[in-house]
Design an enzyme around this catalytic site. Sequence first.
Site, PDB file in Angstrom:
ATOM      1  N   TRP A  18       0.815  -1.224   0.000  1.00 43.07           N
ATOM      2  CA  TRP A  18       0.000   0.000   0.000  1.00 43.07           C
ATOM      3  C   TRP A  18       0.845   1.269   0.000  1.00 43.07           C
ATOM      4  O   TRP A  18       1.813   1.387   0.744  1.00 43.07           O
ATOM      5  CB  TRP A  18      -0.905   0.008   1.227  1.00 43.07           C
ATOM      6  CG  TRP A  18      -1.657   1.293   1.416  1.00 43.07           C
ATOM      7  CD1 TRP A  18      -1.239   2.412   2.083  1.00 43.07           C
ATOM      8  CD2 TRP A  18      -2.949   1.622   0.910  1.00 43.07           C
ATOM      9  NE1 TRP A  18      -2.184   3.407   2.030  1.00 43.07           N
ATOM     10  CE2 TRP A  18      -3.250   2.941   1.318  1.00 43.07           C
ATOM     11  CE3 TRP A  18      -3.890   0.918   0.159  1.00 43.07           C
ATOM     12  CZ2 TRP A  18      -4.448   3.571   0.998  1.00 43.07           C
ATOM     13  CZ3 TRP A  18      -5.088   1.559  -0.160  1.00 43.07           C
ATOM     14  CH2 TRP A  18      -5.363   2.860   0.266  1.00 43.07           C
ATOM     15  N   ASP A  21      -0.259   9.200   0.749  1.00 48.80           N
ATOM     16  CA  ASP A  21       0.291  10.556   0.640  1.00 48.80           C
ATOM     17  C   ASP A  21       1.799  10.630   0.399  1.00 48.80           C
ATOM     18  O   ASP A  21       2.576   9.956   1.084  1.00 48.80           O
ATOM     19  CB  ASP A  21       0.040  11.336   1.925  1.00 48.80           C
ATOM     20  CG  ASP A  21      -1.393  11.373   2.367  1.00 48.80           C
ATOM     21  OD1 ASP A  21      -2.237  10.728   1.751  1.00 48.80           O
ATOM     22  OD2 ASP A  21      -1.666  12.048   3.382  1.00 48.80           O
ATOM     23  N   GLN A  37       3.346   7.556   2.607  1.00 49.70           N
ATOM     24  CA  GLN A  37       2.605   6.710   3.545  1.00 49.70           C
ATOM     25  C   GLN A  37       2.583   5.287   2.992  1.00 49.70           C
ATOM     26  O   GLN A  37       2.251   5.070   1.818  1.00 49.70           O
ATOM     27  CB  GLN A  37       1.192   7.247   3.724  1.00 49.70           C
ATOM     28  CG  GLN A  37       1.126   8.593   4.440  1.00 49.70           C
ATOM     29  CD  GLN A  37       1.442   8.459   5.925  1.00 49.70           C
ATOM     30  OE1 GLN A  37       0.570   8.153   6.736  1.00 49.70           O
ATOM     31  NE2 GLN A  37       2.692   8.690   6.284  1.00 49.70           N
ATOM     32  N   PHE A  80       2.029   9.142  10.567  1.00 53.63           N
ATOM     33  CA  PHE A  80       1.242   9.779   9.516  1.00 53.63           C
ATOM     34  C   PHE A  80       2.094  10.809   8.750  1.00 53.63           C
ATOM     35  O   PHE A  80       3.273  10.979   8.994  1.00 53.63           O
ATOM     36  CB  PHE A  80       0.002  10.431  10.117  1.00 53.63           C
ATOM     37  CG  PHE A  80      -1.180   9.500  10.281  1.00 53.63           C
ATOM     38  CD1 PHE A  80      -1.018   8.130  10.379  1.00 53.63           C
ATOM     39  CD2 PHE A  80      -2.470  10.004  10.356  1.00 53.63           C
ATOM     40  CE1 PHE A  80      -2.105   7.276  10.535  1.00 53.63           C
ATOM     41  CE2 PHE A  80      -3.571   9.171  10.510  1.00 53.63           C
ATOM     42  CZ  PHE A  80      -3.388   7.803  10.606  1.00 53.63           C
ATOM     43  N   SER A  81       1.454  11.527   7.859  1.00 51.66           N
ATOM     44  CA  SER A  81       2.149  12.379   6.895  1.00 51.66           C
ATOM     45  C   SER A  81       2.926  13.511   7.549  1.00 51.66           C
ATOM     46  O   SER A  81       2.647  13.935   8.669  1.00 51.66           O
ATOM     47  CB  SER A  81       1.149  12.958   5.893  1.00 51.66           C
ATOM     48  OG  SER A  81       0.666  11.953   5.036  1.00 51.66           O
ATOM     49  N   ARG A 155      -2.820  17.096  12.088  1.00 52.19           N
ATOM     50  CA  ARG A 155      -1.853  16.257  11.378  1.00 52.19           C
ATOM     51  C   ARG A 155      -1.260  16.946  10.139  1.00 52.19           C
ATOM     52  O   ARG A 155      -1.720  17.985   9.712  1.00 52.19           O
ATOM     53  CB  ARG A 155      -2.501  14.940  10.955  1.00 52.19           C
ATOM     54  CG  ARG A 155      -3.788  15.006  10.149  1.00 52.19           C
ATOM     55  CD  ARG A 155      -4.319  13.600   9.897  1.00 52.19           C
ATOM     56  NE  ARG A 155      -5.588  13.547   9.212  1.00 52.19           N
ATOM     57  CZ  ARG A 155      -6.782  13.456   9.813  1.00 52.19           C
ATOM     58  NH1 ARG A 155      -6.849  13.430  11.141  1.00 52.19           N
ATOM     59  NH2 ARG A 155      -7.888  13.386   9.103  1.00 52.19           N
ATOM     60  N   ASP A 156      -0.211  16.307   9.631  1.00 53.20           N
ATOM     61  CA  ASP A 156       0.428  16.631   8.354  1.00 53.20           C
ATOM     62  C   ASP A 156       1.260  17.918   8.419  1.00 53.20           C
ATOM     63  O   ASP A 156       1.026  18.876   7.668  1.00 53.20           O
ATOM     64  CB  ASP A 156      -0.601  16.746   7.229  1.00 53.20           C
ATOM     65  CG  ASP A 156      -1.585  15.594   7.202  1.00 53.20           C
ATOM     66  OD1 ASP A 156      -1.219  14.507   7.670  1.00 53.20           O
ATOM     67  OD2 ASP A 156      -2.713  15.778   6.705  1.00 53.20           O
ATOM     68  N   GLU A 209      -6.535  18.788   5.375  1.00 53.57           N
ATOM     69  CA  GLU A 209      -5.369  17.917   5.457  1.00 53.57           C
ATOM     70  C   GLU A 209      -4.246  18.448   4.564  1.00 53.57           C
ATOM     71  O   GLU A 209      -4.462  19.237   3.661  1.00 53.57           O
ATOM     72  CB  GLU A 209      -5.733  16.497   5.011  1.00 53.57           C
ATOM     73  CG  GLU A 209      -6.695  15.780   5.939  1.00 53.57           C
ATOM     74  CD  GLU A 209      -6.790  14.299   5.626  1.00 53.57           C
ATOM     75  OE1 GLU A 209      -6.425  13.495   6.500  1.00 53.57           O
ATOM     76  OE2 GLU A 209      -7.232  13.949   4.514  1.00 53.57           O
TER      77      GLU A 209
END
Length: 472
Positions: A18, A21, A37, A80-81, A155-156, A209
Site C-alpha cells: 500500500w 500521501d 505513507q 502519519f504524513s 496532522r500533516d 489535510e
Amino acid sequence: MILKSKRPLFHLTPKENWMNDPNGFSYFKGEYHLFYQYYPYNPYWGDMHWGHAKSKDLMSWEHLPIALRPDMEFDQDGCFSGSAVEDDGKLHIFYTAIRYSKSSISQSGNKIPADEKSLISTQAYAFTEDGIHFKKKKEPIIACPKEVGDEAYFRDPKVWKKDQYWYMVVGSKSLDKEQGNILVYKSSNLVDWQYLSSITKGDIGRMWECPDLFELEGKDIFLFSPIDGGEDEQKNIACYYTGSFNYEKGDFKFEDFDMLDYGFEYYAPQSMLDSKNRRILVGWLVMEEPLDANENWTGMMTLPRVLSLRNGRLQFDVVDEIKSYRRESLQKKDVVVNKQYELNFQHENTFEMNLEVEIKDNFELQLFSDEKKGLKLSYNSKNRQVVINREDVMNDSKAMVFGKERKSPQLLVNNNLKLRIFADKSVVEVFINDGQYVMSAIVNPREEQKKIIVKGNSPLKNIEIWRLEKIF
C-alpha cells in the site's frame, strides 16, 4: 485479456503493498527524496510507515529501506504524513505520531481506528545524516493546543524557512464546528516551536489535510486537501488559494481559489523547492485496492509538476527530465479529420503527445482504444469544456471509486485547443492549454486497447508523439 503489467514506468508506485500521501519531498545531498505513507504487509491501508525512494532525475526511482516505523509509544499506531527540510548537513523529518483510543480490524485484517475521532495525534521529529538511517526524538515536539484544535484532527506538518525563522503549518479543524483550518507555528531552531495562529475560511471542507504554504513569483500560495470539500463521487479534493501571508501575525489574506487537478483521484499533494529553484509538486492518485488480482501494489504518485504563475493562477508542467526518456517519435501537421483518424504509432500505452486542434466542431480523442471503446477526451464547442470519460477503460476494476467522468472549467480557446498528454500504462495526465488545467485519471485498459483515434471534423494543426521508455 488485460495488459500483462499495469505498473507505470514513470509514476512512482510502491515496490509492493500500500501507498498513499507523498511525504518529506526534498532534495538532500544531490538527490531527490520522496517518502510516502506505506503499509508494508498487504496492499490495503493499515498502521502507517514511511516508505522511501530516491532519484537523481525525478523519473527513475530507487526504493530504499523503510524510513519510519510505528515503534514508539507515542506513534505506536502510525507515522502519519509530514515533511522534510535540509539544514546543517542533516535531513530533518516532521511527522504526525498516532495512537488510537479505540481500534478495530478492517476487512483485510489490518488494525485501524474505530472511527476518525479515535486518533490521538501529536507532531514528532526525526533526522538522518546519510539519507538511509533515521533517528527519532524520544518524545513528541508539539501537542495539539486544546483551545484551538482537536487532537483527533491535528496532522500533516509542513515546514519551511523564511529569513532566519522556520515555520510550520498543521492541518486541523475547528473545535466548535465542522470547519477546516490550519495551525501555524514558528521556530528559530527546528526544535522549540511557538504557536502563532489559526487560519480558516469557513466555506470549504470540515477538515484541512496536508497543508502547504510557499511563495511563488511574489505571491503566497496555500495548498490544502479539504475533507468533504468536493462534490459527486469525490468528496475529498486538493485545491489552493493565492494570497498573502503575514509572517509576523500568521494571517493569510485569501484571494483566488482553484483546483489543483480536475480529473480523478488526485489528493494530498506536497511541494518542494529544488536546487534549480523550481517549485515542484507531487500528488497521490488514490486507489482503494490493486487494479486486479494479478497486482500486488496499490497507489501511485503523479509525475512531478513544475509550478509557475500565469494571470495570477497556477500553471503546471511536467519536469523537463522526462524528455530524456523519449524514444521513437512521429510528427504531423495540418491533418484533416474526416469523421475518424487513427494515429499509426507503436507505443505500448506509454507515450507523451502534444496535440493542437483547430476547433471547428465537437472534438473527441480516444486513448487506450480498441476502435470502439477507449478513454474519451472530448471538447464541446458550445460549453467550451474538456471532458474526460473513462467508463470504457475501467474494465470492472474496483480500484477506481471516484466515478467515470470529469469536466474542466470553461476554456477561452479562440478556436485553438492545446493538449499535452502523458500516458503510462494505467494512468494518464492531460495538461490543457500549456498547463492552465490538469486532468488525471487511473485506467485499466485491456490488452487490445492500444490505439489512438481522433473523431470529429476539427483539423489537427500539429501532432507530436514520443514513445517513452525506461531501461531497468
